[in-house]
Scaffold this motif. Sequence first.
Motif, PDB file in Angstrom:
ATOM      1  N   VAL A  42      57.387  95.018  83.529  1.00 37.53           N
ATOM      2  CA  VAL A  42      57.997  94.174  85.096  1.00 37.53           C
ATOM      3  C   VAL A  42      57.854  95.559  85.597  1.00 37.53           C
ATOM      4  O   VAL A  42      57.378  94.627  87.142  1.00 37.53           O
ATOM      5  N   SER A  43      58.419  96.028  85.423  1.00 38.62           N
ATOM      6  CA  SER A  43      58.515  97.116  87.164  1.00 38.62           C
ATOM      7  C   SER A  43      56.728  97.572  87.428  1.00 38.62           C
ATOM      8  O   SER A  43      56.925  96.780  88.970  1.00 38.62           O
ATOM      9  N   ARG A  44      56.280  97.736  86.700  1.00 42.48           N
ATOM     10  CA  ARG A  44      54.404  97.498  87.008  1.00 42.48           C
ATOM     11  C   ARG A  44      53.973  96.255  88.079  1.00 42.48           C
ATOM     12  O   ARG A  44      53.431  96.265  89.325  1.00 42.48           O
ATOM     13  N   ALA A  45      54.583  95.357  87.346  1.00 40.89           N
ATOM     14  CA  ALA A  45      53.352  93.629  87.937  1.00 40.89           C
ATOM     15  C   ALA A  45      54.024  93.104  89.398  1.00 40.89           C
ATOM     16  O   ALA A  45      53.915  92.234  89.420  1.00 40.89           O
ATOM     17  N   PHE A  51      58.002 104.655  87.434  1.00 37.66           N
ATOM     18  CA  PHE A  51      59.002 103.903  86.421  1.00 37.66           C
ATOM     19  C   PHE A  51      59.412 105.816  85.814  1.00 37.66           C
ATOM     20  O   PHE A  51      59.093 106.062  85.678  1.00 37.66           O
ATOM     21  N   MET A  52      60.762 105.768  85.791  1.00 43.02           N
ATOM     22  CA  MET A  52      61.445 106.906  85.415  1.00 43.02           C
ATOM     23  C   MET A  52      62.372 106.800  84.405  1.00 43.02           C
ATOM     24  O   MET A  52      62.902 105.129  83.731  1.00 43.02           O
ATOM     25  N   LEU A  53      62.009 107.695  83.269  1.00 39.65           N
ATOM     26  CA  LEU A  53      62.302 107.394  81.795  1.00 39.65           C
ATOM     27  C   LEU A  53      63.310 108.168  81.381  1.00 39.65           C
ATOM     28  O   LEU A  53      63.142 109.517  82.071  1.00 39.65           O
ATOM     29  N   ALA A  54      64.449 108.068  80.798  1.00 35.36           N
ATOM     30  CA  ALA A  54      65.945 109.628  80.584  1.00 35.36           C
ATOM     31  C   ALA A  54      66.241 108.632  79.359  1.00 35.36           C
ATOM     32  O   ALA A  54      65.895 107.758  78.395  1.00 35.36           O
ATOM     33  N   GLY A  55      67.116 109.489  78.323  1.00 41.05           N
ATOM     34  CA  GLY A  55      66.925 109.501  77.356  1.00 41.05           C
ATOM     35  C   GLY A  55      65.950 110.190  75.944  1.00 41.05           C
ATOM     36  O   GLY A  55      65.643 111.692  76.195  1.00 41.05           O
ATOM     37  N   GLY A  74      46.379  98.529  89.433  1.00 39.65           N
ATOM     38  CA  GLY A  74      47.604  99.456  90.047  1.00 39.65           C
ATOM     39  C   GLY A  74      47.710 101.387  89.631  1.00 39.65           C
ATOM     40  O   GLY A  74      46.774 101.586  88.606  1.00 39.65           O
ATOM     41  N   ASP A  75      48.528 101.657  90.302  1.00 41.50           N
ATOM     42  CA  ASP A  75      48.769 103.239  89.922  1.00 41.50           C
ATOM     43  C   ASP A  75      50.505 103.758  89.386  1.00 41.50           C
ATOM     44  O   ASP A  75      50.508 104.672  90.112  1.00 41.50           O
TER      45      ASP A  75
ATOM     46  N   HIS B 155      52.843  91.288  81.567  1.00 37.27           N
ATOM     47  CA  HIS B 155      54.393  91.990  81.071  1.00 37.27           C
ATOM     48  C   HIS B 155      55.285  91.653  80.429  1.00 37.27           C
ATOM     49  O   HIS B 155      55.539  92.460  79.431  1.00 37.27           O
ATOM     50  N   SER B 156      55.879  90.711  80.229  1.00 38.08           N
ATOM     51  CA  SER B 156      56.853  90.544  78.890  1.00 38.08           C
ATOM     52  C   SER B 156      57.509  89.103  79.121  1.00 38.08           C
ATOM     53  O   SER B 156      58.108  88.226  80.323  1.00 38.08           O
ATOM     54  N   GLU B 157      57.307  89.131  78.173  1.00 38.16           N
ATOM     55  CA  GLU B 157      57.643  86.894  77.257  1.00 38.16           C
ATOM     56  C   GLU B 157      59.763  86.933  78.038  1.00 38.16           C
ATOM     57  O   GLU B 157      59.596  85.839  78.669  1.00 38.16           O
ATOM     58  N   VAL B 158      59.812  87.665  78.316  1.00 39.86           N
ATOM     59  CA  VAL B 158      61.515  87.371  78.341  1.00 39.86           C
ATOM     60  C   VAL B 158      61.516  87.852  80.124  1.00 39.86           C
ATOM     61  O   VAL B 158      62.299  86.377  80.112  1.00 39.86           O
TER      62      VAL B 158
END
Lengths: 204, 204
Positions: A42-45, A51-55, A74-75, B155-158
């Motif tokens: 979703v972020s990309r589209a 997009f940053m991931l933590a955990g 896209g990039d 992306h996402s169906e949600v």
Amino acid sequence: MSRYPLEERWGRRRMQDSNFGVLRLGYRKGRDPRITTHLALVSRALGASHFMLAGDTDDDLFSNVASVNERFGGDMMCEYLDRPMPWLRRFSQNDAGDGAPGVVVHLTMYGEPYKHVITRIRRDRPVGVVVGGAKVPSDVFQYAHYNVAVGNQPHSEVAALALFMEAWFGESGTERHFPNARLEIQPSARGKTVVDHERDGESE
Amino acid sequence: MSRYPLEERWGRRRMQDSNFGVLRLGYRKGRDPRITTHLALVSRALGASHFMLAGDTDDDLFSNVASVNERFGGDMMCEYLDRPMPWLRRFSQNDAGDGAPGVVVHLTMYGEPYKHVITRIRRDRPVGVVVGGAKVPSDVFQYAHYNVAVGNQPHSEVAALALFMEAWFGESGTERHFPNARLEIQPSARGKTVVDHERDGESE
């Protein structure tokens, strides 16, 4: 994971693209992989530059996004943040990569209505949207310039992100085109039309 | 799962609520539970009257939605459809519960832009929104009156469901209130404010 500190990358790309990052906190690989993949896509589209991931870390998730970029253009860059809270504090209060603070928007069902808030958010600074995980540290509510609700009902962080981004980007959200796409889906009332620009033809 | 055929239930509730149903096709319990829970919660939060599941059964998912209804209000019904395609054909072509056809909207990344299509969809008939799973039978493209894309990107169906429903319901989507709610979240710039109407007080 990253060859450059995120701030440096962010700074390097400044003025070139949307400078809109999404940070997923508290990722649990065993439980959340599809939800978090959906957040990234979703972020990309809808127009994020980062997009940053933590955990937990998840190379498969990042490969998946890279594969979508390769095919559909896209990039958007994916980054893993080892220490998200210091990063968030610095981004919010001191330095978004160019020596001045960015804008932090925290999506939470406890926040203020997004359609009201969004008109007040400045658009001349990098934006970091924080999407919580299982337990959101209370500091996030403090570091965020805006705690924003997409409805005060329990539903989905994927839905909240999509609705916020669509409201933020307007027509350039879901109507976005990626000029360097290899595959392009053409709208169709019935069936599936995909153009493969490398083969320069259409497949049904 | 159901004591009444869905058509009869749908018919019984006609004129009383939004008559807006969401059908999740091809559910795989081992793979999709959180995505499908999010679909159900988005359906509820943004104003659906029915959520229908096809593929695997999942009592936990339905209990989860019932628990959200009990706490946060609303009365969206969950149903399991054993044979979704005959149901879809009948709903689309013959009988949405009152002897006349309903409107079927299929969300697919291959469809026509939702913001353009949505203005053409009639609003005086029950609506069934179909959200595909792993493999969507080609009949769905035929039974659907509208094949609708929320962006022609993966992306996402949600996200797609949320954006479609927000566009359909407008302000009554994310700003929706459920009058029979026990718990009510009040918008807040910082922190969490939850009113428990049974205790008649606020908790932070």
